[in-house]
Design a protein around this motif. Structure first.
Motif, short mmCIF file in Angstrom:
data_model
loop_
_atom_site.label_atom_id
_atom_site.label_comp_id
_atom_site.label_asym_id
_atom_site.label_seq_id
_atom_site.Cartn_x
_atom_site.Cartn_y
_atom_site.Cartn_z
N GLN A 1 92.23 -10.17 34.29
CA GLN A 1 92.85 -10.89 35.34
C GLN A 1 94.38 -10.54 35.50
OE1 GLN A 1 90.93 -12.36 37.41
NE2 GLN A 1 91.86 -13.70 38.78
N VAL A 2 95.09 -10.13 36.57
CA VAL A 2 96.18 -10.01 36.90
C VAL A 2 96.96 -10.72 37.95
CG1 VAL A 2 98.03 -8.32 37.51
CG2 VAL A 2 96.06 -7.55 36.14
N GLN A 3 97.89 -11.41 37.71
CA GLN A 3 98.45 -12.34 38.54
C GLN A 3 99.88 -11.67 39.06
OE1 GLN A 3 97.84 -13.82 35.35
NE2 GLN A 3 95.67 -14.42 36.29
N LEU A 4 99.99 -11.85 40.52
CA LEU A 4 101.15 -11.34 41.07
C LEU A 4 101.86 -12.34 42.07
CD1 LEU A 4 99.12 -8.15 42.61
CD2 LEU A 4 100.58 -8.40 40.49
N VAL A 5 103.17 -12.50 41.47
CA VAL A 5 103.84 -13.40 42.49
C VAL A 5 104.88 -12.59 43.14
CG1 VAL A 5 105.08 -15.52 42.44
CG2 VAL A 5 103.22 -15.41 40.88
N GLU A 6 105.38 -12.77 44.24
CA GLU A 6 106.16 -12.17 44.98
C GLU A 6 107.39 -13.12 45.39
OE1 GLU A 6 102.53 -10.57 47.19
OE2 GLU A 6 103.14 -12.43 46.24
N SER A 7 108.46 -12.79 45.59
CA SER A 7 109.86 -13.35 45.79
C SER A 7 111.01 -12.41 46.45
CB SER A 7 110.36 -14.18 44.62
OG SER A 7 110.79 -13.29 43.52
N GLY A 8 111.71 -13.10 46.95
CA GLY A 8 112.87 -12.51 47.37
C GLY A 8 113.05 -12.34 48.91
N GLY A 9 111.93 -12.62 49.55
CA GLY A 9 112.08 -12.63 51.24
C GLY A 9 113.10 -13.39 51.41
N GLY A 10 113.31 -13.19 53.11
CA GLY A 10 114.32 -14.22 53.58
C GLY A 10 114.85 -13.90 55.20
N GLY A 35 101.44 -1.47 44.34
CA GLY A 35 101.99 -1.49 45.86
C GLY A 35 102.53 -2.36 46.54
N TRP A 36 103.06 -2.15 47.33
CA TRP A 36 103.60 -2.93 48.38
C TRP A 36 103.07 -2.76 49.79
CZ3 TRP A 36 106.35 -7.18 47.49
CH2 TRP A 36 107.21 -7.52 46.29
N LEU A 37 102.65 -3.71 50.52
CA LEU A 37 101.93 -3.55 51.82
C LEU A 37 102.51 -4.78 52.57
CD1 LEU A 37 99.30 -3.22 49.56
CD2 LEU A 37 98.26 -2.16 51.42
N ARG A 38 102.61 -4.63 53.95
CA ARG A 38 103.25 -5.46 54.76
C ARG A 38 102.17 -5.91 55.98
NH1 ARG A 38 108.29 -2.36 57.39
NH2 ARG A 38 107.29 -1.38 58.91
N GLN A 39 102.11 -7.18 56.42
CA GLN A 39 101.19 -7.72 57.41
C GLN A 39 101.92 -8.30 58.42
OE1 GLN A 39 97.50 -7.95 57.20
NE2 GLN A 39 98.23 -7.87 59.20
N VAL A 40 101.96 -8.10 59.68
CA VAL A 40 102.36 -8.65 61.04
C VAL A 40 101.05 -9.44 61.65
CG1 VAL A 40 103.51 -8.53 62.86
CG2 VAL A 40 104.17 -7.35 60.99
N PRO A 41 101.08 -10.63 62.00
CA PRO A 41 100.12 -11.43 62.46
C PRO A 41 99.62 -10.41 63.81
CG PRO A 41 101.58 -13.09 61.94
CD PRO A 41 102.11 -11.46 61.67
N TYR A 94 105.31 -9.64 53.15
CA TYR A 94 105.25 -8.20 52.36
C TYR A 94 104.52 -8.91 51.02
CZ TYR A 94 108.44 -5.54 54.97
OH TYR A 94 109.23 -4.67 55.90
N HIS A 95 103.30 -8.12 50.78
CA HIS A 95 102.38 -8.33 49.78
C HIS A 95 102.62 -7.34 48.64
CE1 HIS A 95 100.08 -11.63 51.63
NE2 HIS A 95 100.49 -10.73 52.83
N CYS A 96 102.30 -7.79 47.36
CA CYS A 96 102.16 -6.86 46.38
C CYS A 96 100.74 -6.81 46.08
CB CYS A 96 102.97 -7.65 44.98
SG CYS A 96 103.05 -6.65 43.71
N ALA A 97 100.32 -5.69 45.52
CA ALA A 97 98.68 -5.46 45.17
C ALA A 97 98.56 -4.77 43.90
CB ALA A 97 98.08 -4.99 46.45
N ALA A 98 97.55 -4.80 43.30
CA ALA A 98 97.45 -3.89 42.01
C ALA A 98 96.08 -3.54 42.25
CB ALA A 98 97.76 -4.94 40.86
N ASP A 99 95.74 -2.27 41.64
CA ASP A 99 94.40 -1.46 41.39
C ASP A 99 94.62 -0.87 40.19
OD1 ASP A 99 94.42 -0.61 45.12
OD2 ASP A 99 93.61 -2.47 44.08
N HIS A 120 91.89 -4.59 47.57
CA HIS A 120 92.68 -4.24 46.21
C HIS A 120 92.12 -5.32 45.23
CE1 HIS A 120 95.27 -1.52 48.38
NE2 HIS A 120 95.23 -2.49 49.42
N ASP A 121 92.25 -4.72 43.91
CA ASP A 121 91.67 -5.48 42.76
C ASP A 121 92.47 -6.79 42.58
OD1 ASP A 121 91.32 -2.74 40.64
OD2 ASP A 121 90.03 -3.37 42.28
N TYR A 122 93.83 -6.83 42.85
CA TYR A 122 94.67 -8.16 42.97
C TYR A 122 95.38 -8.18 43.91
CZ TYR A 122 92.51 -8.37 38.29
OH TYR A 122 91.81 -8.41 37.02
N TRP A 123 95.77 -9.36 44.37
CA TRP A 123 96.74 -9.56 45.77
C TRP A 123 97.47 -10.61 45.48
CZ3 TRP A 123 97.59 -6.52 49.71
CH2 TRP A 123 97.86 -6.96 51.23
#
Length: 133
Positions: A1-10, A35-41, A94-99, A120-123
């Motif tokens: 298991q891999v945990q990803l926690v993003e921060s730094g947005g604003g 990887g970094w991916l971004r999502q707009v509604p 902006y999301h962090c992902a891991a494969d 992706h494996d982890y998100w």
């Protein structure tokens, strides 16, 4: 298991810079790609950049202006996304992902596949970046 926690947005202004962080924890991830991916509604998720944890090779698509740079600090178990000259159209979550890197292919080939993957494996949960005009 891999945990990803993003921060730094604003909330920033056009032309500003911002660095996002993705703290990685859990099992051994030396053979993982991040990887970094971004999502707009209402829009398709967009791949930004990826980095191989071992070796640190990087991969970008669609950002040929060179405004974004992905990096990682192995000592801090953190992946970064440096964003310069931000524009309103960069506004997104902006999301962090891991494969896990598949065997027998190069890191470049694996990151290219990651850019096209639907899952992706982890998100991570994401961090909001808002760029005002």
């Amino acid at each position: 298991q891999v945990q990803l926690v993003e921060s730094g947005g604003g909330l920033v202004q056009t032309g500003d810079s911002l660095t996002l962080s993705c703290a990685v924890s859990g099992r051994t991830f030396s053979n993982y790609l991040f990887g970094w991916l971004r999502q707009v509604p209402g829009k398709e998720r967009e791949f930004v950049a990826a980095i191989s944890w071992s070796g640190g090779s990087t991969y970008y698509e669609g950002f040929r202006e060179g405004r974004f740079t992905v990096s990682r600090d192995a000592a801090k178990n953190t992946v970064y996304l440096q964003m310069n000259k931000l524009k309103p159209e960069d506004t997104a979550v902006y999301h962090c992902a891991a494969d896990r890197k598949p065997p027998r292919i190069t890191s470049h080939e694996a990151m290219r596949a990651m850019a096209r993957a639907a899952n992706h494996d982890y998100w991570g949960q994401g961090t909001q970046v808002t760029v005002s005009s």
